[in-house]
Design an enzyme around this catalytic site. Structure first.
Site, short mmCIF file in Angstrom:
data_model
loop_
_atom_site.label_atom_id
_atom_site.label_comp_id
_atom_site.label_asym_id
_atom_site.label_seq_id
_atom_site.Cartn_x
_atom_site.Cartn_y
_atom_site.Cartn_z
N ASP A 125 0.81 -1.34 -0.03
CA ASP A 125 -0.01 0.12 0.01
C ASP A 125 0.87 1.29 -0.13
O ASP A 125 1.99 1.17 0.61
CB ASP A 125 -0.82 -0.08 1.37
CG ASP A 125 -1.92 -1.09 1.27
OD1 ASP A 125 -2.10 -1.47 0.29
OD2 ASP A 125 -2.69 -0.97 2.31
N ARG A 175 -1.46 -0.45 -8.40
CA ARG A 175 -2.75 -0.14 -7.95
C ARG A 175 -2.91 1.37 -8.22
O ARG A 175 -1.89 2.01 -7.69
CB ARG A 175 -3.06 -0.55 -6.64
CG ARG A 175 -4.50 0.17 -6.17
CD ARG A 175 -4.53 -0.04 -4.58
NE ARG A 175 -4.69 -1.44 -4.16
CZ ARG A 175 -4.27 -1.57 -2.89
NH1 ARG A 175 -3.67 -0.86 -2.29
NH2 ARG A 175 -4.38 -3.01 -2.69
C1 LIG Z 1 -8.71 -1.17 -3.27
C2 LIG Z 1 -8.37 0.14 -2.71
C3 LIG Z 1 -7.30 0.28 -2.20
C4 LIG Z 1 -6.43 1.62 -1.57
N1 LIG Z 1 -5.29 1.61 -1.26
C5 LIG Z 1 -4.90 3.09 -0.99
C6 LIG Z 1 -3.52 3.23 -0.70
O1 LIG Z 1 -2.77 2.41 -0.77
N2 LIG Z 1 -3.01 4.20 -0.17
C7 LIG Z 1 -4.21 5.44 -0.43
O2 LIG Z 1 -3.44 6.80 0.06
N3 LIG Z 1 -5.41 5.16 -0.64
C8 LIG Z 1 -5.75 4.01 -0.87
N4 LIG Z 1 -7.06 3.86 -1.23
C9 LIG Z 1 -8.08 5.14 -0.92
C10 LIG Z 1 -7.92 5.92 -2.03
O3 LIG Z 1 -6.99 6.56 -2.31
C11 LIG Z 1 -9.34 7.02 -1.95
O4 LIG Z 1 -9.07 7.74 -0.74
C12 LIG Z 1 -10.63 6.37 -1.89
O5 LIG Z 1 -10.97 5.21 -2.59
C13 LIG Z 1 -11.74 7.25 -2.13
O6 LIG Z 1 -11.72 7.67 -3.44
P1 LIG Z 1 -12.62 7.15 -4.74
O7 LIG Z 1 -11.62 7.10 -5.86
O8 LIG Z 1 -13.32 6.17 -4.14
O9 LIG Z 1 -13.40 8.50 -5.11
P2 LIG Z 1 -14.26 9.38 -4.34
O10 LIG Z 1 -14.75 10.61 -5.01
O11 LIG Z 1 -13.45 10.04 -3.07
O12 LIG Z 1 -15.54 8.48 -3.73
C14 LIG Z 1 -16.36 8.12 -4.52
C15 LIG Z 1 -17.60 7.62 -3.67
O13 LIG Z 1 -17.11 6.39 -3.05
C16 LIG Z 1 -17.59 6.19 -1.83
N5 LIG Z 1 -16.31 5.93 -0.63
C17 LIG Z 1 -15.36 6.36 -1.27
N6 LIG Z 1 -14.45 5.97 -0.42
C18 LIG Z 1 -14.99 5.39 0.77
C19 LIG Z 1 -14.78 4.90 2.05
N7 LIG Z 1 -13.58 4.87 2.59
N8 LIG Z 1 -15.90 4.45 2.67
C20 LIG Z 1 -16.93 4.56 2.27
N9 LIG Z 1 -17.54 5.03 1.14
C21 LIG Z 1 -16.49 5.49 0.23
C22 LIG Z 1 -18.46 7.57 -1.25
O14 LIG Z 1 -19.89 7.03 -1.65
C23 LIG Z 1 -18.14 8.50 -2.44
O15 LIG Z 1 -19.09 9.55 -2.97
C24 LIG Z 1 -7.56 2.77 -1.55
C25 LIG Z 1 -8.88 2.84 -2.15
C26 LIG Z 1 -9.15 1.32 -2.83
C27 LIG Z 1 -10.56 1.12 -3.14
#
Ligand SMILES: Cc1cc2nc3c(=O)[nH]c(=O)nc-3n(C[C@H](O)[C@H](O)[C@H](O)COP(=O)(O)OP(=O)(O)OC[C@H]3O[C@@H](n4cnc5c(N)ncnc54)[C@H](O)[C@@H]3O)c2cc1C
Length: 305
Positions: A125, A175
């Site tokens: 990560d 990723r």
């Molecule tokens: C599989 C996976 C691995 C990840 N690994 C990392 C990593 O290694 N380092 C890092 O910095 N970040 C990581 N993240 C988090 C990522 O960077 C984002 O902060 C997070 O996914 C929100 O961004 P989004 O692209 O979903 O879009 P956004 O515009 O933020 O979210 C879109 C919609 O998704 C939903 N949503 C998003 N996140 C969440 C949540 N946590 N809980 C509930 N609902 C949510 C909400 O409904 C929101 O309106 C990871 C995310 C995923 C999916």
């Protein structure tokens, strides 16, 4: 909205842990290994691949770092013996990155060796910016031992395009996510649309160079846009997967993608550290409180997971 989110975060410590657990439970796949492994088996049955994460980060002693490394090692054994379709996604600070390069490298090599023994995969990560360069360096060290190791690039970071440019090739496994940590405005994009644009550019660059890309997002605009681009550019299904966090309600989208033969990996966090970890994440990024509330409303009104 920001004010409401901050207010929600402020009152969390006044509620009993059991009450907070009701809200956290859709996102956490259990406390024990057995609870998590049965969640993984169920997800596999529904057609999803899984990335397992033991909740936690920033351990203070070498003993703790070794314990976490051993727990992850045993998970590789469990995945194999139960024939699960799952790999591991770890945070380097959880296996001792704050305790010195040699400590974290040693633990990383143990896990890389274990992944190799089981012909499985290990993802590092990406944490906050003070760790980025060292995470990339350690990733390269692990690659020398075993090529089935991957990393994460964050679309909000200015540097990520240049990182993708220097790292991507036909054997690179990355990723791409937006980035979850609160960073200094000098080094990240702050604008929502700009982060989306950078995300798209990162994914396209990786795919065009033959890299394997994990499209990790719940942003339906990004998912739809990139899926259309992938189809229009005849990118093979073996070169990408979609990744989402366990419990984020987007069943319809996921089922459609699965039906069309795409690989979807659910990121499954679990463990007894769920409370401290969740509260810390919420405090760091109050936007999450809003997400959780809106997801509860979605679950109630739309009846989907
Ligand atoms: C599989 C996976 C691995 C990840 N690994 C990392 C990593 O290694 N380092 C890092 O910095 N970040 C990581 N993240 C988090 C990522 O960077 C984002 O902060 C997070 O996914 C929100 O961004 P989004 O692209 O979903 O879009 P956004 O515009 O933020 O979210 C879109 C919609 O998704 C939903 N949503 C998003 N996140 C969440 C949540 N946590 N809980 C509930 N609902 C949510 C909400 O409904 C929101 O309106 C990871 C995310 C995923 C999916």
């Amino acid at each position: 909205m920001k004010l409401i989110n901050n207010l929600l975060i402020g009152i969390i410590p006044f509620f009993p842990k059991s009450f907070i657990k009701i809200f956290a439970s859709p996102y956490i796949a259990g406390i024990t290994d057995d609870e998590m492994l049965s969640t993984v088996a169920n997800l596999n049955q529904e057609g999803y691949d899984v990335a397992i994460d033991i909740l936690g980060e920033h351990v203070n002693t070498e003993k703790e770092a070794t314990e976490i490394t051993n727990r992850y090692s045993k998970l590789y054994d469990e995945i194999s013996s139960r024939a699960l379709n799952a790999n591991l996604s770890i945070k380097l600070t959880h296996i001792g990155q704050d305790l010195g390069y040699d400590v974290v490298k040693n633990n990383l090599m143990i896990l890389t060796e274990k992944a190799k023994e089981h012909k499985n995969f290990l993802r590092l990560d990406m944490e906050n910016s003070p760790y980025t360069s060292e995470t990339i360096k350690l990733y390269k060290e692990a690659l020398e031992l075993y090529d089935n190791v991957g990393i994460v690039l964050q679309a909000y970071m200015h540097r990520s395009i240049s990182d993708m440019d220097s790292l991507s090739n036909a054997s690179f496994n990355c990723r791409v996510c937006k980035g979850i940590y609160i960073e200094n405005k000098d080094i990240v994009y702050d604008d929502y649309q700009k982060i989306r644009e950078n995300y798209i550019e990162l994914v396209k660059m990786g795919l065009e160079r033959g890299s394997y890309i994990g499209i990790a997002s719940h942003d339906e605009y990004l998912i739809n846009y990139l899926y259309e681009w992938i189809k229009n550019n005849s990118i093979p299904k073996t070169q990408y997967e979609f990744q989402v966090l366990h419990g984020v309600p987007m069943k319809k989208t996921l089922e459609k993608l699965l039906k069309e033969g795409n690989k979807i990996r659910i990121y499954v966090p679990y463990g007894d550290n769920w409370y401290d970890y969740s509260v810390r994440r919420l405090k760091e990024n109050p936007k999450m409180a809003g997400y959780i509330i809106s997801n509860i409303v979605k679950r109630i009104f739309y009846f989907y997971k």
